[in-house]
Design a protein around this motif. Structure first.
Motif, PDB file in Angstrom:
ATOM      1  N   HIS A 288       0.644  -1.200   0.139  1.00  0.00           N
ATOM      2  CA  HIS A 288       0.011  -0.065   0.042  1.00  0.00           C
ATOM      3  C   HIS A 288       0.906   1.204  -0.057  1.00  0.00           C
ATOM      4  N   VAL A 289       0.891   2.014  -1.036  1.00  0.00           N
ATOM      5  CA  VAL A 289       1.513   3.241  -1.186  1.00  0.00           C
ATOM      6  C   VAL A 289       0.782   4.434  -1.427  1.00  0.00           C
ATOM      7  N   ILE A 290       1.249   5.602  -0.678  1.00  0.00           N
ATOM      8  CA  ILE A 290       0.723   6.890  -0.860  1.00  0.00           C
ATOM      9  C   ILE A 290       1.850   7.830  -1.202  1.00  0.00           C
ATOM     10  N   LEU A 291       1.803   8.774  -2.316  1.00  0.00           N
ATOM     11  CA  LEU A 291       2.684   9.705  -2.780  1.00  0.00           C
ATOM     12  C   LEU A 291       1.929  11.157  -2.793  1.00  0.00           C
ATOM     13  N   GLY A 292       2.404  12.073  -1.911  1.00  0.00           N
ATOM     14  CA  GLY A 292       1.613  13.203  -2.004  1.00  0.00           C
ATOM     15  C   GLY A 292       2.332  14.510  -1.249  1.00  0.00           C
ATOM     16  N   CYS A 293       1.556  15.684  -1.095  1.00  0.00           N
ATOM     17  CA  CYS A 293       2.420  16.699  -0.582  1.00  0.00           C
ATOM     18  C   CYS A 293       1.472  17.605   0.040  1.00  0.00           C
ATOM     19  N   PRO A 294       1.843  18.496   0.772  1.00  0.00           N
ATOM     20  CA  PRO A 294       1.002  19.602   1.720  1.00  0.00           C
ATOM     21  C   PRO A 294       0.031  20.074   0.542  1.00  0.00           C
ATOM     22  N   GLY A 295      -1.389  20.211   0.987  1.00  0.00           N
ATOM     23  CA  GLY A 295      -2.170  20.736  -0.071  1.00  0.00           C
ATOM     24  C   GLY A 295      -2.582  22.146   0.499  1.00  0.00           C
ATOM     25  N   ILE A 296      -3.724  22.461   0.169  1.00  0.00           N
ATOM     26  CA  ILE A 296      -4.491  23.891   0.320  1.00  0.00           C
ATOM     27  C   ILE A 296      -5.427  23.875   1.553  1.00  0.00           C
ATOM     28  N   ASP A 297      -5.712  24.756   2.170  1.00  0.00           N
ATOM     29  CA  ASP A 297      -6.808  24.772   3.341  1.00  0.00           C
ATOM     30  C   ASP A 297      -8.158  25.102   2.823  1.00  0.00           C
ATOM     31  N   ARG A 298      -9.130  24.422   3.737  1.00  0.00           N
ATOM     32  CA  ARG A 298     -10.459  24.506   3.357  1.00  0.00           C
ATOM     33  C   ARG A 298     -11.045  26.076   2.973  1.00  0.00           C
ATOM     34  N   THR A 299     -10.610  26.971   3.243  1.00  0.00           N
ATOM     35  CA  THR A 299     -11.191  28.216   3.054  1.00  0.00           C
ATOM     36  C   THR A 299     -10.309  28.855   1.503  1.00  0.00           C
ATOM     37  N   ASP A 300      -9.338  28.220   1.099  1.00  0.00           N
ATOM     38  CA  ASP A 300      -8.603  28.619  -0.138  1.00  0.00           C
ATOM     39  C   ASP A 300      -9.647  28.743  -1.318  1.00  0.00           C
ATOM     40  N   GLU A 301      -9.684  29.980  -2.058  1.00  0.00           N
ATOM     41  CA  GLU A 301     -10.456  29.765  -3.050  1.00  0.00           C
ATOM     42  C   GLU A 301     -10.272  29.045  -4.265  1.00  0.00           C
ATOM     43  N   ARG A 302      -9.097  28.456  -4.269  1.00  0.00           N
ATOM     44  CA  ARG A 302      -8.671  27.531  -5.307  1.00  0.00           C
ATOM     45  C   ARG A 302      -9.120  26.000  -4.912  1.00  0.00           C
ATOM     46  N   ARG A 303     -10.136  25.820  -3.852  1.00  0.00           N
ATOM     47  CA  ARG A 303     -10.608  24.606  -3.387  1.00  0.00           C
ATOM     48  C   ARG A 303     -11.566  24.166  -4.546  1.00  0.00           C
ATOM     49  N   PHE A 304     -12.137  25.095  -5.237  1.00  0.00           N
ATOM     50  CA  PHE A 304     -13.198  24.477  -6.523  1.00  0.00           C
ATOM     51  C   PHE A 304     -12.300  23.819  -7.504  1.00  0.00           C
ATOM     52  N   ALA A 305     -11.313  24.500  -7.833  1.00  0.00           N
ATOM     53  CA  ALA A 305     -10.242  24.220  -9.041  1.00  0.00           C
ATOM     54  C   ALA A 305      -9.621  22.829  -8.504  1.00  0.00           C
ATOM     55  N   LEU A 306      -9.390  22.648  -7.097  1.00  0.00           N
ATOM     56  CA  LEU A 306      -8.708  21.542  -6.615  1.00  0.00           C
ATOM     57  C   LEU A 306      -9.918  20.181  -6.821  1.00  0.00           C
ATOM     58  N   ASP A 434      -7.390  27.765 -16.948  1.00  0.00           N
ATOM     59  CA  ASP A 434      -6.305  28.594 -16.208  1.00  0.00           C
ATOM     60  C   ASP A 434      -6.298  28.296 -14.620  1.00  0.00           C
ATOM     61  N   ASP A 435      -7.428  28.265 -14.036  1.00  0.00           N
ATOM     62  CA  ASP A 435      -7.485  28.068 -12.641  1.00  0.00           C
ATOM     63  C   ASP A 435      -6.758  26.727 -12.214  1.00  0.00           C
ATOM     64  N   VAL A 436      -7.139  25.520 -13.045  1.00  0.00           N
ATOM     65  CA  VAL A 436      -6.894  24.372 -12.504  1.00  0.00           C
ATOM     66  C   VAL A 436      -5.533  24.322 -13.228  1.00  0.00           C
ATOM     67  N   ASN A 437      -4.988  24.603 -14.017  1.00  0.00           N
ATOM     68  CA  ASN A 437      -3.626  24.552 -14.641  1.00  0.00           C
ATOM     69  C   ASN A 437      -2.588  25.228 -13.793  1.00  0.00           C
ATOM     70  N   GLY A 438      -2.957  26.435 -13.295  1.00  0.00           N
ATOM     71  CA  GLY A 438      -2.229  27.276 -12.529  1.00  0.00           C
ATOM     72  C   GLY A 438      -2.147  26.724 -10.936  1.00  0.00           C
ATOM     73  N   LEU A 439      -3.227  26.068 -10.522  1.00  0.00           N
ATOM     74  CA  LEU A 439      -3.099  25.391  -9.233  1.00  0.00           C
ATOM     75  C   LEU A 439      -2.242  23.876  -9.357  1.00  0.00           C
ATOM     76  N   ALA A 440      -2.277  23.301 -10.743  1.00  0.00           N
ATOM     77  CA  ALA A 440      -1.680  22.175 -10.947  1.00  0.00           C
ATOM     78  C   ALA A 440      -0.181  22.420 -10.727  1.00  0.00           C
ATOM     79  N   ALA A 441       0.353  23.513 -11.468  1.00  0.00           N
ATOM     80  CA  ALA A 441       1.536  23.891 -11.687  1.00  0.00           C
ATOM     81  C   ALA A 441       2.258  24.064 -10.282  1.00  0.00           C
ATOM     82  N   ASP A 442       1.528  24.824  -9.395  1.00  0.00           N
ATOM     83  CA  ASP A 442       1.932  25.056  -8.141  1.00  0.00           C
ATOM     84  C   ASP A 442       1.888  23.675  -6.962  1.00  0.00           C
ATOM     85  N   LEU A 443       0.875  23.058  -6.862  1.00  0.00           N
ATOM     86  CA  LEU A 443       0.622  21.946  -5.989  1.00  0.00           C
ATOM     87  C   LEU A 443       1.566  20.612  -6.570  1.00  0.00           C
ATOM     88  N   LEU A 444       1.210  20.430  -7.661  1.00  0.00           N
ATOM     89  CA  LEU A 444       2.077  19.080  -8.154  1.00  0.00           C
ATOM     90  C   LEU A 444       3.730  19.131  -8.222  1.00  0.00           C
TER      91      LEU A 444
END
Length: 464
Positions: A288-306, A434-444
């Motif tokens: 069982h493997v999990i690969l990931g990183c710190p994300g965004i908090d629940r009030t971040d406006e980008r949560r819908f894009a996430l 742009d919202d999704v791709n901007g978040l992906a560029a930051d988060l991933l």
């Protein structure tokens, strides 16, 4: 962590009395009731703040013949000190063991006698106690649930009994590597911060915990301004408020507070570790493997894009990771991505369960896909599909009174507002490529932590 943009709903919009509770002549606090919405996809939502600061929200759905009733407390495992780890979960168990009015058997039998059901759960930031009954039995459910939350006796004998039950629960969890890996991943990201600890606590913290420590935690944390009561179904708001006030009369929650609490504070402040790899050696047939990183908090406006990004990457059978790892290559039965969001932090991760000999290939494919999306983004077609999945899963999730009750409570407890269904759907619709791709560029592109449970030792992943 990157800087986040936060919501700033005005107090009137959130339904939060400002600057505090209304006061009658002579300065006596009185309850304040407001209608929050008449949702075309549901019923009328009303909110009352009692003089104690306790908040009551209801959604009247006359077409239903049942009611879900919940008491939500803004305390979870992140509110514990190290030696207290597991106290919130321990307390959740104990509150069902008896009050000054009812024994444990009476608590369960009174609800079961009318065909109802009760349960509870503890998370890292809140605890919930709930019941689901026929509409005609709502007065009974309110009386029983308010009694057990407000006036539990926490008998010494019950503490010892439940200690054994909880230790068995911890042992059972250790036998479930598919669950254990999620806790291991949280520890990889958050380390010794409470968000990185087990909600249940450990054998080392639960075994020495005393009744006095639990009692102190109970009375310090279970205060009226930190409690939200929510109900949804065939009900009358004024009647629910009256029944709640009657049930709480004379209990420690029957107080006169200066003002209601704001939505949940972030305590203690979050800390994340540098990217880490944690391996739990275990002789399992599947890794069982999990690969990931710190994300965004629940009030971040980008949560819908996430939400959209998560759907595209690993949110269903049409997602990139599912298609690449399972459908095309047959490397895993279960593979998905997910996002967890807290008051001041979050996680984004990919889980896979596969044969131990396929772990390297699964991780290579996962990393490659995350890097590809970070670099080139998603397509218009994927954007449309991801938005459709977000909207559909949300609306379909409101098909029962329990989910509607939870929506009321979480909106109030975690956000300080209840976003109307139509507005939420509009916010998803407004997400752009742009919202999704901007978040992906930051988060991933963030450094990734890795958690592994399986027949390995840490040296097997030292270079990864």
């Amino acid at each position: 962590m990157s800087r986040t943009r936060r919501s700033s709903f005005p107090a009137a919009r959130r339904g939060v009395p400002s600057p505090g509770l209304a006061r009658a002549a002579g300065g006596t606090a009185r309850a304040v009731t407001r209608t929050l919405s008449d949702d075309p996809l549901g019923g009328t939502v009303r909110r009352t703040v009692l003089p104690s600061g306790l908040r009551v929200l209801t959604e009247a759905i006359p077409a239903m013949r049942s009611v879900s009733f919940g008491i939500w407390v803004a305390v979870g495992s992140r509110d514990e000190t190290g030696p207290q780890a597991g106290a919130a979960h321990f307390l959740e168990h104990l509150l069902f063991k008896g009050t000054n009015k009812r024994s444990a058997l009476e608590i369960s039998s009174e609800i079961e006698a009318v065909g109802g059901e009760t349960n509870a759960f503890t998370t890292k930031e809140y605890t919930c106690y709930y019941a689901r009954v026929l509409d005609e039995d709502l007065p009974l459910a309110i009386d029983v649930m308010c009694d057990l939350v407000a006036d539990s006796v926490l008998a010494a004998a019950d503490v010892e009994t439940e200690r054994g039950v909880i230790l068995e629960e911890i042992a059972m969890h250790d036998d479930e590597p598919g669950d254990e890996v999620h806790d291991l991943f949280a520890r990889a990201v958050y380390g010794d911060h409470p968000l990185g600890r087990l909600i249940s606590g450990t054998e080392e913290t639960v075994t020495p915990m005393t009744r006095r420590q639990i009692q102190s935690f109970y009375r310090r944390r279970y205060t009226a301004p930190q409690i939200v009561i929510a109900a949804a179904g065939n009900l009358d708001h004024a009647a629910v408020v009256k029944l709640v006030r009657q049930a709480l009369r004379g209990t420690p929650l029957d107080t006169d507070a200066a003002a209601p609490a704001a939505h949940r504070p972030a305590t203690p402040a979050v800390r994340t570790k540098p990217a880490a790899t944690l391996v739990e050696p275990k002789e399992t047939e599947q890794a069982h493997v999990i690969l990931g990183c710190p994300g965004i908090d629940r009030t971040d406006e980008r949560r819908f894009a996430l939400g959209v990004l998560n759907n595209v990457l690993g949110g269903g059978m049409s997602s990139r990771l599912f298609q690449e790892i399972r459908e095309q290559r047959g490397l895993a039965y279960s593979v998905y991505s997910y996002a967890s969001q807290y008051a001041d932090s979050g996680l984004f991760a990919v889980y896979a369960g596969c044969a131990p000999g396929k772990v390297d290939e699964v991780l290579d494919l996962t990393r490659a896909e995350l890097q590809r999306v970070a670099a080139t983004g998603i397509t218009e077609a994927e954007l449309a599909r991801g938005k459709g999945m977000s909207k559909g899963s949300f609306v379909l999730g409101l098909e029962d009174t329990g989910s509607r009750m939870s929506r009321l409570a979480k909106g109030e407890l975690l956000y300080g507002n209840l976003m109307p269904v139509d507005e939420l759907l509009a916010r998803v619709d407004a997400v752009t490529l742009d919202d999704v791709n901007g978040l992906a560029a930051d988060l991933l592109a963030r450094p990734m932590s890795l958690a592994v449970v399986g027949p390995f030792d840490e040296s097997a992943f030292a270079a990864r």
